[in-house]
Design a protein around this motif. Structure first.
Motif, short mmCIF file in Angstrom:
data_model
loop_
_atom_site.label_atom_id
_atom_site.label_comp_id
_atom_site.label_asym_id
_atom_site.label_seq_id
_atom_site.Cartn_x
_atom_site.Cartn_y
_atom_site.Cartn_z
N ARG A 1 2.88 6.93 -18.50
CA ARG A 1 2.86 6.99 -17.05
C ARG A 1 2.43 5.63 -16.53
NH1 ARG A 1 -1.30 10.62 -13.54
NH2 ARG A 1 -0.23 10.25 -11.56
N GLU B 1 -6.95 3.49 -5.94
CA GLU B 1 -5.71 2.72 -5.82
C GLU B 1 -4.82 3.31 -4.72
OE1 GLU B 1 -4.44 -0.02 -6.89
OE2 GLU B 1 -2.32 0.31 -6.38
N GLY B 2 -4.73 4.64 -4.68
CA GLY B 2 -3.90 5.31 -3.69
C GLY B 2 -4.41 5.13 -2.27
N GLY C 1 -4.66 1.04 0.80
CA GLY C 1 -4.09 0.60 2.07
C GLY C 1 -5.01 0.85 3.26
N ARG D 1 -7.22 6.40 -9.72
CA ARG D 1 -5.94 6.60 -9.02
C ARG D 1 -6.17 6.90 -7.54
NH1 ARG D 1 -1.35 6.74 -12.35
NH2 ARG D 1 -1.94 6.88 -14.54
N SER E 1 -4.62 9.15 5.71
CA SER E 1 -4.12 8.61 4.45
C SER E 1 -4.45 9.57 3.30
CB SER E 1 -4.75 7.23 4.21
OG SER E 1 -4.13 6.58 3.14
N GLU F 1 1.12 13.94 -1.69
CA GLU F 1 1.97 13.23 -2.66
C GLU F 1 1.72 13.73 -4.08
OE1 GLU F 1 0.90 9.15 -1.83
OE2 GLU F 1 1.75 9.32 0.19
N THR G 1 -2.95 4.82 10.38
CA THR G 1 -2.17 5.73 9.52
C THR G 1 -1.94 7.09 10.20
OG1 THR G 1 -3.10 4.66 7.58
CG2 THR G 1 -2.05 6.81 7.24
N ASN H 1 5.86 3.91 1.60
CA ASN H 1 6.53 5.09 2.14
C ASN H 1 7.58 4.71 3.18
OD1 ASN H 1 5.44 7.21 0.72
ND2 ASN H 1 3.76 7.56 2.16
N GLN I 1 0.04 12.53 -6.63
CA GLN I 1 0.17 11.57 -7.72
C GLN I 1 -1.17 11.19 -8.33
OE1 GLN I 1 2.98 10.50 -9.00
NE2 GLN I 1 4.35 11.40 -7.47
N ALA I 2 -2.27 11.41 -7.62
CA ALA I 2 -3.55 10.85 -8.06
C ALA I 2 -4.30 11.75 -9.03
CB ALA I 2 -4.42 10.55 -6.84
N PHE J 1 -3.42 -4.12 -3.35
CA PHE J 1 -2.99 -4.41 -1.98
C PHE J 1 -3.02 -5.91 -1.70
CE2 PHE J 1 -3.51 -3.01 2.77
CZ PHE J 1 -2.16 -3.20 2.96
N GLN K 1 1.11 3.45 2.25
CA GLN K 1 1.74 3.60 3.57
C GLN K 1 2.96 2.70 3.70
OE1 GLN K 1 -1.57 3.38 2.97
NE2 GLN K 1 -2.78 3.97 4.76
N SER L 1 0.86 -1.18 0.00
CA SER L 1 0.00 0.00 0.00
C SER L 1 0.90 1.23 0.00
CB SER L 1 -0.84 0.02 1.28
OG SER L 1 0.03 0.14 2.40
N ARG M 1 4.90 12.09 5.76
CA ARG M 1 4.49 11.00 4.87
C ARG M 1 3.58 10.04 5.62
NH1 ARG M 1 9.20 9.95 1.32
NH2 ARG M 1 8.87 7.73 1.57
N ARG M 2 2.56 9.53 4.93
CA ARG M 2 1.65 8.58 5.59
C ARG M 2 2.35 7.23 5.75
NH1 ARG M 2 -2.58 6.89 0.73
NH2 ARG M 2 -1.27 7.63 -0.97
N ILE M 3 2.24 6.68 6.93
CA ILE M 3 2.82 5.36 7.22
C ILE M 3 1.88 4.62 8.17
CG2 ILE M 3 5.27 5.98 6.87
CD1 ILE M 3 4.17 5.71 10.39
N ASP N 1 -8.34 11.67 -11.02
CA ASP N 1 -8.75 10.37 -11.54
C ASP N 1 -9.24 9.49 -10.39
OD1 ASP N 1 -8.93 7.82 -12.52
OD2 ASP N 1 -6.99 7.83 -13.53
#
Ligand SMILES: Cc1cc2nc3c(=O)[nH]c(=O)nc-3n(C[C@H](O)[C@H](O)[C@H](O)COP(=O)(O)OP(=O)(O)OC[C@H]3O[C@@H](n4cnc5c(N)ncnc54)[C@H](O)[C@@H]3O)c2cc1C
Ligand code: SF4
Ligand code: FES
Ligand code: FES
Lengths: 352, 165
Positions: free
Chosen positions: A333, B130-131, B134, B127, B111, B118, B51, A105, B120-121, A239, A102, A100, B57-59, B124
């Protein structure tokens, strides 16, 4: 969880010295190690936190076009590094198809290489497992066989290596740089993970105290950038670990294949390079027939380790499909669903 | 090595001496610092309920050793709102009914904050889904969550533009 001493070395030499002591384990992102500690699957008495070794955190371009990736570079940072992703798109796609956001990262390059198997019996301390507890047997034998190896397995262990990242890396001839008590050495990634044989408890060739410092991709690897994909079959869209996966990279000229690189994931205790399949493709015209022949060559030595041989055919189909997608060209991409087997092959009929 | 660490949590400097090296960042937050907004679902990196942002950063806090967070900057759900003014992601979750029982929500929101940062999404939905994969939601509030993330991202971008103008 076993208790442990926690040390945080400031230099590689200190880390190697601290890691060479019996019972020591390196801690990087912790995303696999903490999971293993909580399950009592590993019981180190000392954790050597290597995350402060700043020199391991860099992505360096090498003269001539290769790249050197420090062992502490986070999976997400590597995947989103634009110059890296455009030269090695299948590696970026594999990284983004794993775990995922997270986990990516936190997860590091070194930790990803050294993550342990996801064999469910390995994860259950009540089960016999030669990899976790040498000599106890293997409860995976005679199980339902969903995650079992079909290549390179032994009577002692039929587990697979779960990494996505390692699959395109091994296809592209990555080299692992190692620092250890006896100095520095380099091992091609293809020889880094061990097949189980009669000592499945040793996942890799690393000796006690040996620290992965970097992974290098040679300049030739970037020559495949225009036709490189990673494809991963999962039990759900995102995932999830691979059931089987494949990296396919082609160097094409005037519509023909000049050279090919193919590797498989989820089929063996290591990322599996398929050189015989590459030989089938060199000099061929790209079409479905030759992709299928290459896929058959890739799995020619496969044999099921349990009652179910389905995964061998799944692997063939994933290889052939990854080749077809690679031949169609690397997308500008990484797709919204990285490595998805549901993505249509450009120009192909939707149903066959 | 001593078991003392200093870290910043929601903007405040905290010095902590741990009684055990095995404590995770999640247990440090919940059981030592009384920040119970961050939830423990699976404790294994599989659900996203824990999270938080670590150095932006998300972790997953459940897979992070507290001792490894010496000098780190941590932001949890308790640190998002500005007084009574909700963070745009929090406001969007309310507006889009992006929760039912709410157990996964702090993790979903943290999250989403990480996902927007980030960048990146884009807009969309695929995206975004998907992002956000988690973060599991047992109540299945995914439609609202995706809509909320997209909406919050739009509002944050507009705020950014307004500030720049
Ligand atoms: C829920 C979940 C889902 C996941 N899904 C996927 C997936 O789909 N695909 C996939 O590929 N992976 C997946 N992963 C695994 C993830 O990629 C690994 O956990 C991660 O890459 C490990 O990196 P780390 O830095 O956190 O390693 P750590 O957990 O810190 O370490 C892992 C192992 O490597 C050793 N180690 C770490 N760094 C070094 C070094 N430099 N030299 C020598 N030894 C070292 C440690 O001692 C330890 O044994 C998943 C993990 C989780 C928790
Ligand atoms: S297959 Fe290997 S890892 Fe799985 S139970 Fe058998 S010995 Fe253990
Ligand atoms: S509690 Fe951390 S991911 Fe589930
Ligand atoms: S709102 Fe109940 S788990 Fe997500």
């Amino acid at each position: 969880m076993n208790s442990f001493e926690y040390v945080r070395p400031a230099t590689i030499a200190e880390a190697v010295a601290a890691g060479a002591a019996p019972g020591a384990a390196f801690l990087a992102g912790g995303t696999n190690l903490l999971d293993l500690l909580k399950g009592d699957l590993m019981r180190p008495t000392r954790l050597v936190d290597v995350t402060r070794l700043a020199e391991l955190g860099r992505i360096e371009r090498l003269p001539g076009g290769g790249v050197r990736i420090g062992a502490l570079v986070r999976n997400a940072d590597l995947a989103h590094d634009q110059p890296f992703a455009s030269d090695f798109p299948a590696v970026a796609e594999a990284l983004l198809s794993g775990a995922s956001a997270q986990v990516r990262n936190a997860a590091t390059v070194g930790g990803n290489l050294l993550q342990r198997t996801r064999c469910v019996w390995f994860y259950d301390v009540a089960s016999a497992c030669n990899r976790r507890a040498p000599g106890t047997g293997c409860d995976a034998r005679g199980g339902e066989g969903r995650g079992d190896a079909v290549l390179g397995w032994s009577e002692a262990c039929i587990a697979t290596h779960p990494s996505d990242f390692c699959v395109p890396l091994v296809a592209l001839d990555a080299v692992v740089e190692i620092a250890g008590p006896a100095g520095r050495r380099e091992v091609p990634l293809d020889l880094f993970h061990r097949l189980p044989g009669d000592a499945p408890e040793r996942d890799s060739v690393l000796a006690p105290g040996e620290l992965v410092v970097a992974v290098r991709l040679p300049p030739e690897a970037a020559a495949f950038a225009a036709h490189a994909r990673y494809l991963k079959l999962r039990e759900r869209t995102s995932f999830a670990f691979a059931v089987v996966s494949a990296a396919a990279a082609l160097r094409m000229e005037a519509g023909g294949i000049v050279a090919a690189r193919i590797a498989l994931g989820g089929v063996a205790a290591k990322p599996w390079r398929a050189r015989a399949a590459e030989d089938v493709l060199a000099g061929a015209r790209p079409d479905g027939t030759v992709f299928r022949r290459a896929a058959e060559a890739a799995l020619a030595d496969a044999r099921p380790s349990g009652p179910d041989a389905t995964r061998i055919e799944l692997a063939r189909r994933i290889v052939a499909r990854a080749l077809a997608l690679a031949a169609a060209g690397t997308p500008a991409r990484v797709p919204a669903l990285p490595a998805s087997p549901f993505a249509p092959i450009p120009g192909a009929a939707a149903h066959v | 090595m001593s078991l003392s660490i200093s870290l910043t949590v929601n903007g405040a400097a905290r010095a902590v001496t741990l009684d055990d090296p095995r404590v995770t960042l999640l247990d440090l937050l919940r059981e030592r610092l009384d920040l119970t907004g961050t939830k423990k679902g699976c404790d294994r990196g599989q659900c996203g309920a824990c999270t938080v942002l670590l150095d932006g950063r998300r972790i997953n806090a459940c897979l992070t050793l507290a001792l490894a967070c010496d000098d780190a900057d941590v932001v949890t759900i308790e640190g998002l709102a500005d007084g009574d003014v909700l963070h745009p992601v929090q406001a969007a979750f309310l507006a889009h009914d992006a929760l039912q029982c709410g157990f996964c929500t702090p993790g979903q929101i943290m999250s989403a904050v990480g996902l927007v940062a980030e960048g990146q999404a884009g807009d969309d939905p695929e995206r975004v889904r998907e992002g956000m994969s988690g973060n599991l939601c047992r109540c299945g509030a995914y439609d609202g969550i995706t809509a909320a993330v997209l909406d919050a991202q739009r509002r944050i971008a507009e705020q950014g533009k307004a500030r720049a103008a």
